[in-house]
Design a protein around this motif. Sequence first.
Motif, PDB file in Angstrom:
ATOM      1  N   THR A 306       0.846  -1.195   0.000  1.00  0.00           N
ATOM      2  CA  THR A 306       0.000   0.000   0.000  1.00  0.00           C
ATOM      3  C   THR A 306       0.880   1.243   0.000  1.00  0.00           C
ATOM      4  O   THR A 306       2.067   1.191   0.336  1.00  0.00           O
ATOM      5  CB  THR A 306      -0.914   0.049   1.239  1.00  0.00           C
ATOM      6  N   ILE A 307       0.284   2.368  -0.335  1.00  0.00           N
ATOM      7  CA  ILE A 307       1.015   3.638  -0.285  1.00  0.00           C
ATOM      8  C   ILE A 307       1.466   3.917   1.147  1.00  0.00           C
ATOM      9  O   ILE A 307       2.586   4.396   1.375  1.00  0.00           O
ATOM     10  CB  ILE A 307       0.128   4.785  -0.818  1.00  0.00           C
ATOM     11  N   ARG A 308       0.620   3.576   2.106  1.00  0.00           N
ATOM     12  CA  ARG A 308       0.952   3.807   3.513  1.00  0.00           C
ATOM     13  C   ARG A 308       2.233   3.061   3.913  1.00  0.00           C
ATOM     14  O   ARG A 308       3.043   3.570   4.695  1.00  0.00           O
ATOM     15  CB  ARG A 308      -0.212   3.354   4.390  1.00  0.00           C
ATOM     16  N   THR A 309       2.427   1.881   3.371  1.00  0.00           N
ATOM     17  CA  THR A 309       3.572   1.053   3.747  1.00  0.00           C
ATOM     18  C   THR A 309       4.885   1.657   3.293  1.00  0.00           C
ATOM     19  O   THR A 309       5.889   1.615   4.009  1.00  0.00           O
ATOM     20  CB  THR A 309       3.423  -0.362   3.161  1.00  0.00           C
ATOM     21  N   ILE A 310       4.885   2.268   2.111  1.00  0.00           N
ATOM     22  CA  ILE A 310       6.160   2.719   1.531  1.00  0.00           C
ATOM     23  C   ILE A 310       6.386   4.219   1.646  1.00  0.00           C
ATOM     24  O   ILE A 310       7.466   4.709   1.316  1.00  0.00           O
ATOM     25  CB  ILE A 310       6.267   2.297   0.055  1.00  0.00           C
ATOM     26  N   CYS A 311       5.364   4.961   2.101  1.00  0.00           N
ATOM     27  CA  CYS A 311       5.489   6.429   2.164  1.00  0.00           C
ATOM     28  C   CYS A 311       5.077   6.975   3.523  1.00  0.00           C
ATOM     29  O   CYS A 311       4.166   6.449   4.173  1.00  0.00           O
ATOM     30  CB  CYS A 311       4.597   7.092   1.107  1.00  0.00           C
ATOM     31  N   ASN A 312       5.721   8.051   3.923  1.00  0.00           N
ATOM     32  CA  ASN A 312       5.222   8.893   5.000  1.00  0.00           C
ATOM     33  C   ASN A 312       4.365   9.983   4.362  1.00  0.00           C
ATOM     34  O   ASN A 312       4.673  10.470   3.271  1.00  0.00           O
ATOM     35  CB  ASN A 312       6.370   9.537   5.781  1.00  0.00           C
ATOM     36  N   ASN A 313       3.293  10.356   5.033  1.00  0.00           N
ATOM     37  CA  ASN A 313       2.491  11.471   4.517  1.00  0.00           C
ATOM     38  C   ASN A 313       2.621  12.668   5.454  1.00  0.00           C
ATOM     39  O   ASN A 313       2.595  12.535   6.676  1.00  0.00           O
ATOM     40  CB  ASN A 313       1.027  11.064   4.346  1.00  0.00           C
ATOM     41  N   ILE A 314       2.812  13.843   4.857  1.00  0.00           N
ATOM     42  CA  ILE A 314       3.053  15.075   5.613  1.00  0.00           C
ATOM     43  C   ILE A 314       2.014  16.102   5.192  1.00  0.00           C
ATOM     44  O   ILE A 314       1.861  16.385   3.996  1.00  0.00           O
ATOM     45  CB  ILE A 314       4.470  15.625   5.338  1.00  0.00           C
ATOM     46  N   ASN A 315       1.287  16.668   6.150  1.00  0.00           N
ATOM     47  CA  ASN A 315       0.268  17.673   5.833  1.00  0.00           C
ATOM     48  C   ASN A 315       0.910  18.990   5.431  1.00  0.00           C
ATOM     49  O   ASN A 315       2.033  19.310   5.829  1.00  0.00           O
ATOM     50  CB  ASN A 315      -0.665  17.890   7.025  1.00  0.00           C
ATOM     51  N   GLY A 316       0.152  19.777   4.640  1.00  0.00           N
ATOM     52  CA  GLY A 316       0.672  21.017   4.100  1.00  0.00           C
ATOM     53  C   GLY A 316       0.794  22.138   5.115  1.00  0.00           C
ATOM     54  O   GLY A 316       0.448  22.008   6.293  1.00  0.00           O
ATOM     55  N   LEU A 317       1.258  23.265   4.630  1.00  0.00           N
ATOM     56  CA  LEU A 317       1.679  24.395   5.452  1.00  0.00           C
ATOM     57  C   LEU A 317       0.534  25.358   5.729  1.00  0.00           C
ATOM     58  O   LEU A 317      -0.218  25.720   4.843  1.00  0.00           O
ATOM     59  CB  LEU A 317       2.790  25.135   4.695  1.00  0.00           C
ATOM     60  N   VAL A 392      13.697  26.132  -3.693  1.00  0.00           N
ATOM     61  CA  VAL A 392      13.210  25.541  -2.450  1.00  0.00           C
ATOM     62  C   VAL A 392      11.772  26.001  -2.231  1.00  0.00           C
ATOM     63  O   VAL A 392      11.477  27.194  -2.262  1.00  0.00           O
ATOM     64  CB  VAL A 392      14.089  25.967  -1.258  1.00  0.00           C
ATOM     65  N   PHE A 393      10.875  25.045  -1.993  1.00  0.00           N
ATOM     66  CA  PHE A 393       9.460  25.364  -1.873  1.00  0.00           C
ATOM     67  C   PHE A 393       8.831  24.609  -0.709  1.00  0.00           C
ATOM     68  O   PHE A 393       9.354  23.596  -0.238  1.00  0.00           O
ATOM     69  CB  PHE A 393       8.701  24.996  -3.155  1.00  0.00           C
ATOM     70  N   SER A 394       7.661  25.130  -0.296  1.00  0.00           N
ATOM     71  CA  SER A 394       6.809  24.412   0.628  1.00  0.00           C
ATOM     72  C   SER A 394       5.515  24.087  -0.107  1.00  0.00           C
ATOM     73  O   SER A 394       5.408  24.305  -1.327  1.00  0.00           O
ATOM     74  CB  SER A 394       6.547  25.244   1.880  1.00  0.00           C
ATOM     75  N   PHE A 395       4.508  23.591   0.618  1.00  0.00           N
ATOM     76  CA  PHE A 395       3.256  23.187  -0.010  1.00  0.00           C
ATOM     77  C   PHE A 395       2.108  23.573   0.899  1.00  0.00           C
ATOM     78  O   PHE A 395       2.238  23.609   2.130  1.00  0.00           O
ATOM     79  CB  PHE A 395       3.252  21.689  -0.315  1.00  0.00           C
ATOM     80  N   SER A 396       0.953  23.892   0.304  1.00  0.00           N
ATOM     81  CA  SER A 396      -0.149  24.496   1.062  1.00  0.00           C
ATOM     82  C   SER A 396      -0.922  23.466   1.873  1.00  0.00           C
ATOM     83  O   SER A 396      -0.791  22.256   1.681  1.00  0.00           O
ATOM     84  CB  SER A 396      -1.108  25.202   0.100  1.00  0.00           C
ATOM     85  N   ASN A 397      -1.764  23.984   2.762  1.00  0.00           N
ATOM     86  CA  ASN A 397      -2.558  23.107   3.620  1.00  0.00           C
ATOM     87  C   ASN A 397      -3.659  22.366   2.861  1.00  0.00           C
ATOM     88  O   ASN A 397      -4.299  21.478   3.410  1.00  0.00           O
ATOM     89  CB  ASN A 397      -3.189  23.922   4.758  1.00  0.00           C
ATOM     90  N   PHE A 398      -3.890  22.718   1.594  1.00  0.00           N
ATOM     91  CA  PHE A 398      -4.848  21.988   0.773  1.00  0.00           C
ATOM     92  C   PHE A 398      -4.195  20.783   0.093  1.00  0.00           C
ATOM     93  O   PHE A 398      -4.829  20.091  -0.678  1.00  0.00           O
ATOM     94  CB  PHE A 398      -5.452  22.913  -0.293  1.00  0.00           C
ATOM     95  N   THR A 399      -2.919  20.590   0.379  1.00  0.00           N
ATOM     96  CA  THR A 399      -2.183  19.473  -0.196  1.00  0.00           C
ATOM     97  C   THR A 399      -1.494  18.685   0.919  1.00  0.00           C
ATOM     98  O   THR A 399      -1.454  19.105   2.071  1.00  0.00           O
ATOM     99  CB  THR A 399      -1.105  19.956  -1.188  1.00  0.00           C
TER     100      THR A 399
END
Length: 482
Positions: A306-317, A392-399
Amino acid sequence: MNTKLLRQKILDLAIHGKLVPQDPNDEPASVLLEKIRADKDRLIKEGKIKRNNKSKISADKTNYENGPFEIPKCWRWCRIDDIGEVVTGNTPSKENLSYYGNEYPFYKPTDLEQGINTIIAYDNLSKIGFEKARQLPKNTILVTCIGTIGKTGLIKRVGTCNQQINAIIPKELILPELVYFICISNYFQNFMIKNASATTLPIINKSKFSEILIPLPPLSEQQRIVAEINRWFALIDQIEKSKTNIQNYISQAKTKILNLAIQGKLVPQDPNDEPAIELLKRINPNFTPCDKGQYEKIPKGWSITTIRTICNNINGLWKGKKKPFLKIGVIRNANFTKDFKIDYSKIEYIDVEQSSFSKRYLMDGDLIVEKSGGSDNNPVGRAVLYEGKNGVFSFSNFTMVLRIKNKDIITSKYLYYYIMSIYQQGGMRLMQTQTTGLHNLILDKYLSIPLYLPPLSEQQRIVKKIEGIFCALDKIQESLET
């Protein structure tokens, strides 16, 4: 082939008198203008219209040598109000509901996108409302003169329009289709834009609009020009239809390629590749396959995770209010293109909390996933690949970001194409919920997507094959747009 440029080239030839040959037996445009003026004088004497000094035909402006460009000798330059009546639309009071119904079309700028066959209006008036509005006969030309200047339509029904639009009601000796074609030419459109007020809301008022110079051919030549433009435009319509069909085939081909890839049918397997299950054991030494029935769908040497098994998920900024701040480019849903890439040209730079950014900066190989927003036709769940080449970038809270735990198990590009395939096949529609008008990703379902994992070497072969085919298809696509 750029069909928009081709259409403008045809219109340019038409208004310069070079699209069809002149006939010396045609009654000159000067005589045509005299007839129109005589008819106008008659109506003034009968009290049916009022005299407007500005509407008098000027000898200088009807001399072909004095116009913006050279035209044939049998043609004449004239103003718009020389060949028709110009009126500005109005909007009956919306507080009076009796003015609105389904009897008469009430045209707005967005309705004019129908072009030469403007029939449908998304708002309509009742008979009472129509009597309160500027009444327009069919074959009136409508041109937007406030806001998005230049949208043009030729209405095929009796109707009316709002105050953003100037309407040209041509005289009987003037073909409405010719006036429409002149109005959509680059000459006319550019003149309007250059003479609009330089304000936040561009405006070209009725007086300026009425005085725009247009080239007028003899009536017989008007008919020949309109027929020739229609003939060419019909051919271009066929070309555009063919282009659309080809573009659809390209899109379908890409979807098919991705589908074959994730089923293990795009490149051959190599028995010498290290099996995927051995890769997964690097994360979990006790990993054991589950749901063995699913394994019948994948090639030997592949595994299911699964995606969960191989990836960490990080909420946006979130923007935040605590100092110190850093000015950082933030990638948002709006920066996702239709072809699952990042449009770096429109990234917004904002002040963000340094402490927040330290946990939410993008790394090469991250997949940015649209977590909130979307629509019924374009559900959330799209993923774009960040390759660390543009700063260098960050990502929004909608992502959110999917960050691979171990790149010796899966390549970011294989995961990117895998998620793209699931999305294009409609696999995200059941992974979203709707609240307060927004579509939100159901995170647990998304992270639990079954991931068919090939050996690492095969992943690399799959990606290389996909990109080779996509490159060829993109070249075809580009050739259609030039």
